[in-house]
Design a protein around this motif. Structure first.
Motif, PDB file in Angstrom:
ATOM      1  N   GLN A 117       0.822  -1.209   0.000  1.00  7.41           N
ATOM      2  CA  GLN A 117       0.000   0.000   0.000  1.00  7.41           C
ATOM      3  C   GLN A 117       0.856   1.259   0.000  1.00  7.41           C
ATOM      4  O   GLN A 117       0.885   2.024   0.956  1.00  7.41           O
ATOM      5  N   THR A 120       0.457   6.921  -4.010  1.00  7.00           N
ATOM      6  CA  THR A 120       0.792   7.402  -5.348  1.00  7.00           C
ATOM      7  C   THR A 120      -0.124   8.594  -5.645  1.00  7.00           C
ATOM      8  O   THR A 120      -0.827   9.078  -4.761  1.00  7.00           O
ATOM      9  N   VAL A 148      -3.482   9.118  -3.668  1.00  9.90           N
ATOM     10  CA  VAL A 148      -4.262   7.894  -3.465  1.00  9.90           C
ATOM     11  C   VAL A 148      -3.353   6.783  -2.938  1.00  9.90           C
ATOM     12  O   VAL A 148      -2.163   6.743  -3.248  1.00  9.90           O
ATOM     13  N   THR A 149      -3.942   5.909  -2.155  1.00 12.07           N
ATOM     14  CA  THR A 149      -3.242   4.720  -1.668  1.00 12.07           C
ATOM     15  C   THR A 149      -4.096   3.508  -2.018  1.00 12.07           C
ATOM     16  O   THR A 149      -5.265   3.442  -1.604  1.00 12.07           O
ATOM     17  N   PRO A 150      -3.584   2.559  -2.773  1.00 10.55           N
ATOM     18  CA  PRO A 150      -4.397   1.405  -3.167  1.00 10.55           C
ATOM     19  C   PRO A 150      -4.737   0.528  -1.974  1.00 10.55           C
ATOM     20  O   PRO A 150      -4.034   0.523  -0.962  1.00 10.55           O
ATOM     21  N   SER A 151      -5.821  -0.197  -2.098  1.00  6.31           N
ATOM     22  CA  SER A 151      -6.192  -1.181  -1.086  1.00  6.31           C
ATOM     23  C   SER A 151      -5.452  -2.481  -1.368  1.00  6.31           C
ATOM     24  O   SER A 151      -4.719  -2.604  -2.357  1.00  6.31           O
ATOM     25  N   CYS A 172       3.592  -6.681  -5.924  1.00  3.88           N
ATOM     26  CA  CYS A 172       2.129  -6.630  -6.038  1.00  3.88           C
ATOM     27  C   CYS A 172       1.466  -7.693  -5.179  1.00  3.88           C
ATOM     28  O   CYS A 172       0.232  -7.721  -5.072  1.00  3.88           O
ATOM     29  N   LEU A 221      -2.449  -6.364  -4.520  1.00  5.84           N
ATOM     30  CA  LEU A 221      -2.943  -5.007  -4.688  1.00  5.84           C
ATOM     31  C   LEU A 221      -4.413  -5.034  -5.094  1.00  5.84           C
ATOM     32  O   LEU A 221      -4.846  -5.896  -5.872  1.00  5.84           O
ATOM     33  N   GLY A 222      -5.175  -4.077  -4.590  1.00  4.51           N
ATOM     34  CA  GLY A 222      -6.603  -4.050  -4.870  1.00  4.51           C
ATOM     35  C   GLY A 222      -6.957  -3.648  -6.282  1.00  4.51           C
ATOM     36  O   GLY A 222      -8.113  -3.809  -6.701  1.00  4.51           O
ATOM     37  N   ASN A 223      -5.997  -3.132  -7.052  1.00  7.80           N
ATOM     38  CA  ASN A 223      -6.284  -2.740  -8.432  1.00  7.80           C
ATOM     39  C   ASN A 223      -5.962  -3.842  -9.436  1.00  7.80           C
ATOM     40  O   ASN A 223      -5.940  -3.603 -10.639  1.00  7.80           O
ATOM     41  N   CYS A 254     -11.231   0.123  -4.180  1.00  3.35           N
ATOM     42  CA  CYS A 254      -9.817   0.479  -4.231  1.00  3.35           C
ATOM     43  C   CYS A 254      -9.687   1.895  -4.780  1.00  3.35           C
ATOM     44  O   CYS A 254     -10.135   2.159  -5.909  1.00  3.35           O
TER      45      CYS A 254
END
Length: 302
Positions: free
Chosen positions: A104, A107, A118-121, A157, A234-236, A268
């Motif tokens: 996490q 970015t 933003v910070t990914p889940s 990832c 990664l959530g994306n 996310c």
């Protein structure tokens, strides 16, 4: 390449830590070595529950027909619908904490003249119980993040775990790991000569980055080797195992909110996974029709 242990032992082995180890220290090991063994990862009650819940399903499962998955190996997926013990496995502090630290990373993106932070889940991507039976040979060495065609070197990832439900030994199929191989580029092939077996007692867990080359070892004993594996991604990225189909909604509703969101009932940032522009977690208590009538989010990417 030889990786020494922290206690100065001459025999190459993976670094072992206790479950009360400092999180910063564990993350540093994972950054450098790519893998670490956490002893006493699961307590006796959790381990007994997992064996009771997953053992019968593994017994009924058929062997794989592919050499990659193992012709003398049984596999069972959808573990969150099969055992109530899975929540404590995925939320174990060193595992979940390390995954959040490694994956996490903040970015940004530009929306007009606004620099949006933003910070990914992160999410559960994969769950599987594994039984390596006597006579099974070594698995081909591979990187698990190859599922997403991830390029190396680069940021991780995935952080994966392999929980030993029985003792892991060099003879019964302990996972073979190449430390520091997550730093390699994509042109260097792995060799078995570079591997180190993840020897560990039952209840311990191997944690490793998705870019680390590894594979199941050969079982030359007369007893099966039992384990379970979980991957946090990664959530994306698309989940390797479709958790929305693997785990019934009724089961998800019984789990802690943190686990529900890890299973994908989350959004996310900046907006992946939304339903009617809303957080999909709301669907565990509301209908899609009710979501339509709710106020829309202010996120410009929604």
């Amino acid at each position: 390449m030889t990786v020494g242990t922290e206690n100065g032992a001459a025999k190459p082995e993976l670094i072992h830590v206790r479950p009360d180890a400092d999180l910063d220290h564990v993350v540093e090991i994972l950054d450098r070595e790519g893998a670490v063994v956490v002893e006493d990862f699961a307590d006796a009650t959790t381990l007994a529950g997992l064996r009771e819940d997953l053992g019968p399903g593994l017994e009924e499962s058929g062997y794989s027909e592919s050499g990659y998955d193992g012709v003398k190996t049984k596999r069972l997926s959808g573990l969150f619908k099969r055992s109530t013990q899975m929540s404590s496995v995925v939320t174990q502090p060193l595992y979940l904490g390390s995954a959040r630290r490694l994956l996490q990373k903040p970015t940004h993106c530009w929306i007009g003249k606004v620099r949006m932070e933003v910070t990914p889940s992160i999410q559960v991507s994969f769950t599987q119980a594994i039984r390596i039976d006597p006579g099974q040979g070594r698995q081909p060495l591979h990187r698990d993040d190859a599922m997403h065609l991830w390029r190396h070197p680069g940021p991780p990832c995935r952080l994966q775990l392999m929980l030993a439900m029985t003792d892991f030994t060099s003879a019964n199929g302990a996972t073979l790991v190449i430390p520091r191989s997550h730093h390699w580029d994509d042109e260097r092939p792995p060799t078995y000569a570079e591997t180190i077996p993840a020897v560990m007692p039952a209840g311990s867990a191997l944690l490793w980055q998705g870019g680390v080359y590894h594979g199941g070892g050969a079982n030359t004993t007369d007893s099966p080797r039992y384990s379970l594996s979980v991957a946090l991604d990664l959530g994306n990225l698309r989940q390797e195992e479709n958790q929305y189909l693997a785990v019934p909604r009724e089961t998800v509703q019984t789990l802690p909110e943190e686990v529900q969101r890890l299973l994908g009932w989350d959004r996310c940032p900046p907006g992946l996974g939304q339903v009617e522009t809303q957080d999909p977690h709301l669907l565990l208590e509301r209908t899609p029709q009710e979501l339509v009538g709710m106020p829309r989010g202010a996120n410009p990417l929604m």
